[in-house]
Design an enzyme around this catalytic site. Sequence first.
Site, PDB file in Angstrom:
ATOM      1  N   GLU A  35       0.815  -1.212   0.000  1.00  0.00           N
ATOM      2  CA  GLU A  35       0.000   0.000   0.000  1.00  0.00           C
ATOM      3  C   GLU A  35       0.851   1.265   0.000  1.00  0.00           C
ATOM      4  O   GLU A  35       0.496   2.263   0.609  1.00  0.00           O
ATOM      5  CB  GLU A  35      -0.940  -0.013   1.210  1.00  0.00           C
ATOM      6  CG  GLU A  35      -1.926  -1.161   1.177  1.00  0.00           C
ATOM      7  CD  GLU A  35      -2.844  -1.194   2.384  1.00  0.00           C
ATOM      8  OE1 GLU A  35      -2.785  -0.287   3.240  1.00  0.00           O
ATOM      9  OE2 GLU A  35      -3.632  -2.147   2.470  1.00  0.00           O
ATOM     10  N   CYS A  36       1.942   1.234  -0.708  1.00  0.00           N
ATOM     11  CA  CYS A  36       2.905   2.334  -0.728  1.00  0.00           C
ATOM     12  C   CYS A  36       2.867   3.026  -2.086  1.00  0.00           C
ATOM     13  O   CYS A  36       2.544   2.408  -3.102  1.00  0.00           O
ATOM     14  CB  CYS A  36       4.304   1.763  -0.466  1.00  0.00           C
ATOM     15  SG  CYS A  36       5.649   2.951  -0.521  1.00  0.00           S
ATOM     16  N   GLY A  37       3.222   4.278  -2.129  1.00  0.00           N
ATOM     17  CA  GLY A  37       3.315   4.985  -3.401  1.00  0.00           C
ATOM     18  C   GLY A  37       4.367   4.393  -4.326  1.00  0.00           C
ATOM     19  O   GLY A  37       4.306   4.578  -5.540  1.00  0.00           O
ATOM     20  N   PHE A  38       5.321   3.651  -3.770  1.00  0.00           N
ATOM     21  CA  PHE A  38       6.368   3.015  -4.569  1.00  0.00           C
ATOM     22  C   PHE A  38       6.001   1.593  -4.995  1.00  0.00           C
ATOM     23  O   PHE A  38       6.764   0.937  -5.708  1.00  0.00           O
ATOM     24  CB  PHE A  38       7.693   2.989  -3.800  1.00  0.00           C
ATOM     25  CG  PHE A  38       8.258   4.357  -3.542  1.00  0.00           C
ATOM     26  CD1 PHE A  38       8.766   5.133  -4.569  1.00  0.00           C
ATOM     27  CD2 PHE A  38       8.279   4.878  -2.257  1.00  0.00           C
ATOM     28  CE1 PHE A  38       9.290   6.397  -4.340  1.00  0.00           C
ATOM     29  CE2 PHE A  38       8.797   6.145  -2.001  1.00  0.00           C
ATOM     30  CZ  PHE A  38       9.299   6.906  -3.052  1.00  0.00           C
ATOM     31  N   THR A  39       4.848   1.099  -4.588  1.00  0.00           N
ATOM     32  CA  THR A  39       4.431  -0.272  -4.899  1.00  0.00           C
ATOM     33  C   THR A  39       4.458  -0.590  -6.390  1.00  0.00           C
ATOM     34  O   THR A  39       4.815  -1.721  -6.753  1.00  0.00           O
ATOM     35  CB  THR A  39       3.044  -0.567  -4.288  1.00  0.00           C
ATOM     36  OG1 THR A  39       3.137  -0.389  -2.869  1.00  0.00           O
ATOM     37  CG2 THR A  39       2.582  -1.974  -4.573  1.00  0.00           C
TER      38      THR A  39
END
Length: 164
Positions: A35-39
């Site tokens: 659930e990360c912006g970098f996913t």
Amino acid sequence: MTTAYDFRLPALEGGEIDLSQWKGRPLLIVNTASECGFTPQYEALQYLWRTLGHSTPNGLIILGVPSNDFGKQEPGSADDIQGFCQRRYGVSFPLAAKSAVRGPHAIPLFRWLADEGGFLSHPRWNFYKYLINREGKLQRWFTPLTRPDAPRFLEEVQRTTFKY
């Protein structure tokens, strides 16, 4: 002298991942979160796995290590993580069980990576990338801001992967 090949981690699907099985192969170890912006970096990691990893006998091994250490961005169970990674990004490279990667509860592999790379190499967010050479030593590390498809990252991976 310790190398990356001296470590074992619990596997996401149960059992154990013994890094010694890949002795002599370069490794890319990445702390991940769903659930990360970098996913979306999973997509480029999977591409590297398909092109430089499992399709090449002595190629790059990619190991994802899910962690809930940063922003609680990996809250799910092992089944949730596995399902998300496969459905959304087609991930087929090995994934360790959800683990602590920073602080006093960090798993031994990440304590070793931090010691080898120095203070600045300690993961401060998801998707830190640690490139291990064929001798099992930390070659270079990258922050999440360096995408796995960035030219400078790819150059380093190729230099490490194809150096015999």
